[in-house]
Design a protein around this motif. Sequence first.
Motif, mmCIF file in Angstrom:
data_model
loop_
_atom_site.group_PDB
_atom_site.id
_atom_site.type_symbol
_atom_site.label_atom_id
_atom_site.label_comp_id
_atom_site.label_asym_id
_atom_site.label_seq_id
_atom_site.Cartn_x
_atom_site.Cartn_y
_atom_site.Cartn_z
ATOM 1 N N PHE A 76 36.140 28.380 36.274
ATOM 2 C CA PHE A 76 36.654 27.600 37.487
ATOM 3 C C PHE A 76 38.049 28.206 37.902
ATOM 4 N N LEU A 80 40.533 28.872 44.287
ATOM 5 C CA LEU A 80 39.386 28.648 45.430
ATOM 6 C C LEU A 80 38.804 27.507 45.303
ATOM 7 N N ASP A 81 39.054 26.510 44.378
ATOM 8 C CA ASP A 81 38.360 25.118 44.374
ATOM 9 C C ASP A 81 36.741 25.688 43.942
ATOM 10 N N THR A 82 36.442 26.437 43.348
ATOM 11 C CA THR A 82 35.119 26.554 42.801
ATOM 12 C C THR A 82 35.025 27.641 41.554
ATOM 13 N N HIS A 83 33.721 27.965 41.102
ATOM 14 C CA HIS A 83 33.540 28.764 39.964
ATOM 15 C C HIS A 83 33.365 30.230 40.524
ATOM 16 N N GLU A 86 33.629 37.018 37.917
ATOM 17 C CA GLU A 86 34.729 37.919 37.734
ATOM 18 C C GLU A 86 34.669 39.162 36.551
ATOM 19 N N GLN A 173 23.276 44.006 42.408
ATOM 20 C CA GLN A 173 23.679 43.486 43.434
ATOM 21 C C GLN A 173 22.714 42.139 43.789
ATOM 22 N N ALA A 180 25.857 33.791 44.513
ATOM 23 C CA ALA A 180 26.603 33.277 45.864
ATOM 24 C C ALA A 180 25.768 32.417 46.384
ATOM 25 N N LEU A 185 31.396 32.124 43.569
ATOM 26 C CA LEU A 185 32.192 32.869 44.403
ATOM 27 C C LEU A 185 32.353 34.190 43.473
ATOM 28 N N VAL A 186 31.841 35.497 44.197
ATOM 29 C CA VAL A 186 31.695 36.719 43.322
ATOM 30 C C VAL A 186 33.157 37.266 43.734
ATOM 31 N N ASP A 187 33.799 38.024 42.873
ATOM 32 C CA ASP A 187 35.021 38.722 42.833
ATOM 33 C C ASP A 187 34.792 39.968 43.898
ATOM 34 N N SER A 188 35.669 40.273 44.557
ATOM 35 C CA SER A 188 35.337 41.471 45.515
ATOM 36 C C SER A 188 35.199 42.677 44.598
ATOM 37 N N GLU A 191 31.745 43.105 43.465
ATOM 38 C CA GLU A 191 30.852 43.343 44.537
ATOM 39 C C GLU A 191 31.003 44.880 44.732
ATOM 40 N N VAL B 5 39.654 20.573 42.510
ATOM 41 C CA VAL B 5 41.147 20.657 43.163
ATOM 42 C C VAL B 5 41.233 19.061 43.702
ATOM 43 N N ARG B 48 36.191 25.509 53.042
ATOM 44 C CA ARG B 48 37.532 26.481 53.093
ATOM 45 C C ARG B 48 37.454 27.272 54.330
ATOM 46 N N VAL B 123 33.328 37.258 49.513
ATOM 47 C CA VAL B 123 33.832 37.471 47.975
ATOM 48 C C VAL B 123 35.321 37.316 47.859
ATOM 49 N N ALA B 124 35.802 37.258 46.647
ATOM 50 C CA ALA B 124 37.220 36.571 46.480
ATOM 51 C C ALA B 124 38.113 37.939 46.568
ATOM 52 N N LEU B 136 32.061 42.531 52.171
ATOM 53 C CA LEU B 136 32.023 43.690 52.305
ATOM 54 C C LEU B 136 30.709 44.179 52.996
ATOM 55 N N ARG B 189 39.241 47.599 45.457
ATOM 56 C CA ARG B 189 37.761 47.467 45.799
ATOM 57 C C ARG B 189 37.475 49.240 45.872
#
Lengths: 206, 206
Positions: A76, A80-83, A86, A173, A180, A185-188, A191, B5, B48, B123-124, B136, B189
Motif C-alpha cells: 500500500f 497514491l491511496d492504492t496498492h 514495484e 507485460q 492494472a 498501480l504498476v510502477d513506471s 512497466e 487514506v 485521482r 503507471v506511478a 508509457l 524509466r
Amino acid sequence: MVCCVEKVEVLAEGKWLSLHRHHWRDHAGNLRAWEVASCPTKAGDGGRKGRRCVAVVATLSRPHPLPPALVLVKQFRPALDTHTIELPAGLVEEGESPQEAAVRELKEETGLGGSVFITSPDVALDPGTSDGTVQLVAVKVKCEAEAESPFHRVCGVDGEHTEVLLLPLPTLQTSLAEFAANGFLVDSRVEALAIGLSLSVASGTE
Amino acid sequence: MVCCVEKVEVLAEGKWLSLHRHHWRDHAGNLRAWEVASCPTKAGDGGRKGRRCVAVVATLSRPHPLPPALVLVKQFRPALDTHTIELPAGLVEEGESPQEAAVRELKEETGLGGSVFITSPDVALDPGTSDGTVQLVAVKVKCEAEAESPFHRVCGVDGEHTEVLLLPLPTLQTSLAEFAANGFLVDSRVEALAIGLSLSVASGTE
C-alpha cells in the motif's frame, strides 16, 4: 547561454519532503521559475546531497520448464491511496555500498538472497517535478527450492507490509496489465522494463 | 484491515505543485502520516483527478547494417539543476487520446512521426513520494532518410529547448553509462528499459 539554477526558494518544509521554487536561467538567458518536490533521496555527488536509494531488479532462473521470473513487491502506498506493484527498494545505509544495500533490501523485503550483476548510476525518479534519484541494481536470485513452486509470501518490519510476487519474464507485460485492470498501480520502472523485454523480442537486438 | 487514506492535509500549495500530508490507516489499523508531492498529472480514474501525461518509447528500425535505435531527448531540468536524458513526454490535451498525444508530442519534441503499438495503463512516477502518474506509449518511428545518417537535431517551442538523440538499442546501457559519466542524469524509466533489453538477452526469454 548555459542553463542553471540561480536561487532556491523554500516554499514549505515537511518532516521528510519539502516544496521548493527553483529560479533558473533558460537557454535564451531568461530567468524562470519551476516548482520542485525536494526529496531526502538525492544523488550524493554534484552538490545534490542526500540519502541514496536503490531499487532492485531481481531475476530468478528456475529449472525447466519454469521460465525465469522477476521478483516484485505489492504494497500500500499512501501517496497514491492504492496498492502498487514495484521493484523492491530502500535506502543505502551509512557505510554501505549500493550493491550491499540492494542485497540487504531484497532479503528484508522478499526473503530472497542473490548476487549483483548490474549497478546503474544515479537515475532520476521524476525529473519533471522532483530532485529524487535512485540507483537500479540488478541481482541474480539464488534459486531456492521454495521458489520453484507457486510462490506467495508476506514480509514486513515496523508496520511495513509487503507481499512478494514472482512474475515470469516472458509474460511480464500481460501480468502487469492484469494487475492494472484489477485496480493495482504498476510502477513506471517496472512497466519500462517490461517494454524493454518486449522490444528486444520484437526488434531482434540480440 | 484494509489500508486507506482517511484525510488529506494541505501543507502548501504552489502554482503547479502542492505538498500534502496523507493520514492513512495501515494493515495493523494504526493511523500514520505520509508526506506527498501532489502533481497536476495524475491518473484520471479511481478518484485521482488530474491532467494525464504520456511518455513515448519511440523506436526506429533502420536499413542494414544500422541497428534499431531508441529516440531520446536531452534537456535542462530545473528540478535537478542538470541536463537529463529522457523519453519524449508531455500532457494529454483536452479531447485527445493518449495515443494521439504520444504521436503529437513525439513530433513536437523530435520532428519524427510514427505509429503506436503499445499503450500502458497509468503507471506511478515515484510511488514513495508523489501521486503523479504517466502512461508509457510505444511508437514505431517511420524511417525517414534523415534518420539513416548520424542524427542530431535541436527542437523547442516557447522557451523549451530539447536535443534529440538516437541511441542504438543493442548498446543502450553502455551509451547511458557514458552520458552519466559525462554529468548527464538519465531518467529511471530509460535505464529500466535498457536493463529490460539486456535481461532478455541474458535470460533467453524469447
